[in-house]
Design a protein around this motif. Structure first.
Motif, short mmCIF file in Angstrom:
data_model
loop_
_atom_site.label_atom_id
_atom_site.label_comp_id
_atom_site.label_asym_id
_atom_site.label_seq_id
_atom_site.Cartn_x
_atom_site.Cartn_y
_atom_site.Cartn_z
N ARG A 314 0.82 -1.20 0.00
CA ARG A 314 0.00 0.00 0.00
C ARG A 314 0.86 1.26 0.00
NH1 ARG A 314 -2.58 -3.40 -1.36
NH2 ARG A 314 -4.63 -4.14 -0.67
N LYS A 315 2.07 1.16 0.55
CA LYS A 315 2.97 2.31 0.59
C LYS A 315 4.15 2.12 -0.36
CE LYS A 315 1.82 3.37 5.42
NZ LYS A 315 2.37 3.49 6.81
N TYR A 316 4.86 1.02 -0.19
CA TYR A 316 6.03 0.80 -1.04
C TYR A 316 6.32 -0.68 -1.18
CZ TYR A 316 9.13 -0.49 2.85
OH TYR A 316 9.72 -1.15 3.91
N VAL A 317 7.02 -1.02 -2.25
CA VAL A 317 7.61 -2.34 -2.43
C VAL A 317 8.98 -2.14 -3.06
CG1 VAL A 317 6.33 -2.69 -4.60
CG2 VAL A 317 7.41 -4.63 -3.47
N TYR A 318 10.02 -2.58 -2.34
CA TYR A 318 11.40 -2.45 -2.80
C TYR A 318 11.93 -3.85 -3.12
CZ TYR A 318 11.42 2.32 -0.85
OH TYR A 318 11.14 3.64 -0.57
N ILE A 319 12.47 -4.00 -4.32
CA ILE A 319 12.97 -5.30 -4.78
C ILE A 319 14.44 -5.18 -5.12
CG2 ILE A 319 12.75 -7.14 -6.50
CD1 ILE A 319 9.83 -6.32 -6.86
N ASP A 343 4.99 3.22 -4.09
CA ASP A 343 6.38 3.53 -4.41
C ASP A 343 7.11 2.22 -4.74
OD1 ASP A 343 8.94 4.50 -4.62
OD2 ASP A 343 9.15 5.03 -2.49
N VAL A 344 7.28 1.94 -6.02
CA VAL A 344 7.92 0.70 -6.48
C VAL A 344 9.34 1.03 -6.92
CG1 VAL A 344 7.81 -1.26 -8.06
CG2 VAL A 344 5.70 -0.21 -7.24
N ARG A 345 10.32 0.36 -6.31
CA ARG A 345 11.71 0.59 -6.66
C ARG A 345 12.42 -0.74 -6.88
NH1 ARG A 345 13.68 5.46 -2.51
NH2 ARG A 345 11.64 6.55 -2.43
N HIS A 384 24.07 -9.41 -5.77
CA HIS A 384 23.48 -10.72 -6.02
C HIS A 384 22.30 -11.02 -5.09
CE1 HIS A 384 23.64 -15.30 -6.06
NE2 HIS A 384 23.67 -15.02 -7.35
N SER A 385 21.89 -10.07 -4.24
CA SER A 385 20.84 -10.30 -3.25
C SER A 385 19.49 -10.57 -3.90
CB SER A 385 20.71 -9.09 -2.32
OG SER A 385 21.92 -8.80 -1.69
N LYS A 386 18.64 -11.34 -3.19
CA LYS A 386 17.27 -11.61 -3.62
C LYS A 386 16.34 -11.24 -2.46
CE LYS A 386 19.95 -14.94 -5.79
NZ LYS A 386 20.25 -14.23 -7.01
#
Length: 466
Positions: A314-319, A343-345, A384-386
C-alpha cells in the motif's frame, strides 16, 4: 533411403513434441516460443527442447511430495500484534501449499555480504554437537572451501554427523580430490541430479538453487550467498560479490532442516528422521515462514509469493535482485502497483555475470520507467541479493530470482519475515545502497542507441526459454 528414414523420424519426434506442448503447455508465450524453435531450427530446436523445455512435474522423481515438518506452530507472545489481513493471506498461501506453518519463536540476524556471513557460519559450525547439514548450488574450491573442509573433518572426528549436498551443474568445478577428502573423513556427500551422458538431456534444466546450512536443527542460514571466495576477495571481472543472508534460531530453522532432509532423501534414497525441537527452548519472538519451491509443486509457489507480496503493498515495495525477468503476471502486478501510487523501486547490479541475461533484464526497463517504477543500478561489484520488502511489515530473503527459471525449474527456498524491525532494516539497507547507485530516468533511457535496443529485443524474444 537412410535420409528418408531420418526425415520421417525427425517429423514424428517433432509431432510428438507439439502434441505434448499443446496438452501440457501452461504459458502460451512459452509454448509458442518452443514451437517456433522446433520448426525454425532443424535438429537444434528439438535438442534445446529436450534439455530445457520438458515439464518434469508429472515424473515420479519430481512429483514426489516432500514431507512437512512435524511441529505445532508456536503460540504468539501476548505483546505480539496479530497479522494483518494482507499478511494473513500471505501466511495462508505458504502454509496451505507447503505444509510449513507460521512460527513465532525465532531470533533472526541479517548478514550483509560475505565477511559477516561466513564469520557467523563458522561460529555456529564450531558449536555443532550432533548434526551439520549443508546444501549449496555453488560450492567452489578455494580458501573458504578449504577452511570448511578442515572444520567438517574436525567435527566428524568429534562425532558430529556432517552431510553435504551440492548441485552438479552449479558446482561443476568441484574436484574429485576435494570430494574424496570429505568422504575419507566419513562425511556423507551427494550431488544433485548428476549429469551423465544418458541423463544429461533430462536433468540439465532442473537444478537445486538452494543455499542452506543447519546446525543441530536449531541454527540455520539461508539467502543468496554461495560457497565461493568471490564473496570475500571478488573476481577479476565483477569485483566483490554483494549479497544478503539470514541467520535463524528457532522453529523456522527446524523447517529449513526439513527442507534439507527432503532433498537428502531425493539425492541419497535414505530417509532421515525429522525431529521436532522442544517449543520452549527458543526465546525469540520473530514471526516467519519458510517457503520451499520446486518443479514438484502443483503450482508455481514462489511466483505466487512474489505476486502476492507486490499486490499487498500500500505504501512501497522495494525489490533487490540481479535477475528481474518478469512474466506477464508479475509485470502486471508491478505496473498496477506503481500506477496506483505505490512507491515501487528496483535495485539491480550495473554489472552482470551473463551478457544475454543482462540484455533480457534491461529490455524491461523502459516500460518499468514509463509506469513510474524507479530503477537503481548498483555500481560497486556485483549485487546478487534476492530481497523484497513491503510497507515496513513483511519481507522475504532467499535464493529465488524474479524469473521463470526460479519459478518453474529450480528448487528454491525463501524465508518470509513478518516483523517490522527486520523489514525496516532491509529498507534502510536498500536506501543506503540506492544512494550509491545510478538512478535511471525514462527520457535518457528511451534515447539509448538503436543497437542496444535491438540487442535487448533479441534477448527478450528468448526470455521465455531462460
Amino acid at each position: 533411403m537412410w535420409t528418408v528414414i531420418g526425415i520421417a523420424l525427425y517429423i514424428l519426434i517433432a509431432i510428438a513434441i507439439v502434441i505434448s506442448l499443446l496438452l501440457n503447455g501452461i504459458r502460451p508465450s512459452k509454448t509458442l516460443a518452443w514451437l517456433l524453435a522446433i520448426f525454425t531450427i532443424p535438429v537444434g530446436g528439438i535438442l534445446l527442447y529436450l534439455m530445457l523445455g520438458r515439464n518434469k512435474r508429472k515424473q515420479q522423481r519430481y512429483s514426489r511430495k516432500p514431507r512437512a515438518p512435524e511441529i505445532t506452530p508456536a503460540v504468539p507472545a501476548q505483546d505480539t500484534a496479530p497479522l494483518s489481513k494482507r499478511e494473513g493471506q500471505i501466511s495462508k498461501l505458504i502454509a496451505g501449499n507447503t505444509g510449513f506453518p507460521l512460527t513465532t519463536d525465532n531470533e533472526v540476524e541479517l548478514l550483509k555480504d560475505g565477511e559477516k556471513t561466513f564469520k557467523r557460519i563458522f561460529e555456529a559450525l564450531r558449536e555443532a554437537r550432533e548434526t551439520i547439514h549443508v546444501q549449496y548450488y555453488i560450492f567452489e574450491e578455494g580458501e573458504l572451501a578449504d577452511r570448511l573442509l578442515d572444520l567438517f573433518v574436525q567435527k566428524e572426528a568429534e562425532g558430529v554427523e556432517v552431510r553435504l549436498i551440492y548441485d552438479s551443474i552449479g558446482s561443476l568445478s568441484l574436484s574429485r580430490g576435494y570430494l574424496q577428502k570429505l568422504r575419507e573423513a566419513g562425511i556423507e556427500v551427494y550431488n544433485f541430479l548428476p549429469y551423465r551422458f544418458g541423463r544429461f538431456l533430462t536433468s540439465l534444466n532442473y537444478r537445486n538453487h538452494r543455499k542452506i546450512i543447519v546446525v543441530d536443527g536449531e541454527t540455520a542460514f539461508t539467502g543468496g550467498i554461495n560457497i565461493s571466495d568471490k564473496y570475500l576477495k571478488g573476481d577479476e571481472n565483477l569485483g566483490i560479490w554483494h549479497d544478503m543472508h539470514l541467520m535463524i534460531r528457532g522453529s523456522a530453522a527446524h523447517h529449513l532442516n526439513t527442507v534439507f532432509i527432503n532433498d537428502w532423501e531425493l539425492v541419497s534414497g535414505n530417509q532421515l528422521e525429522i525431529k521436532p525441537p522442544e517449543m520452549s527452548q527458543f526465546p525469540g519472538n520473530v514471526r516467519m515462514q519458510i517457503l520451499a519451491s520446486g518443479p514438484n509443486d502443483d503450482f508455481s509457489l514462489m511466483e505466487k509469493l512474489y505476486f502476492t507480496l507486490i499486490n499487498s503493498a500500500r505504501k512501497y515495495v522495494y525489490i533487490t535482485n540481479p535477475y528481474i525477468i518478469p512474466n506477464h503476471a508479475l509485470m502486471t502486478a508491478l505496473h498496477t502497483a506503481a500506477l496506483s501510487g505505490v512507491d515501487v523501486r528496483l535495485l539491480l547490479s550495473s554489472k552482470s555475470d551473463s551478457i544475454v541475461v543482462n540484455l533480457c533484464v534491461r529490455s524491461y526497463f523502459q516500460r518499468f520507467l514509463r509506469s513510474g517504477i524507479r530503477i537503481f543500478l548498483y555500481p560497486e561489484g556485483f549485487l546478487h541479493s534476492k530481497i523484497i520488502t513491503v510497507d515496513d511489515r513483511v519481507c522475504t530473503i532467499g535464493t529465488a530470482n524474479v524469473d521463470d527459471r526460479s519459478f518453474q525449474h529450480n528448487y528454491e527456498v525463501n524465508a518470509v519475515v513478518f516483523e517490522k524491525t527486520t523489514a525496516v532494516e532491509l529498507r534502510e539497507y536498500f536506501e543506503r545502497d540506492s544512494e550509491k547507485s545510478i538512478e535511471l530516468n525514462f527520457e535518457d533511457f528511451s534515447t539509448r542507441p538503436l543497437t542496444h535496443r535491438l540487442a535487448e529485443g533479441a534477448a527478450r524474444v528468448i526470455s521465455p526459454l531462460l
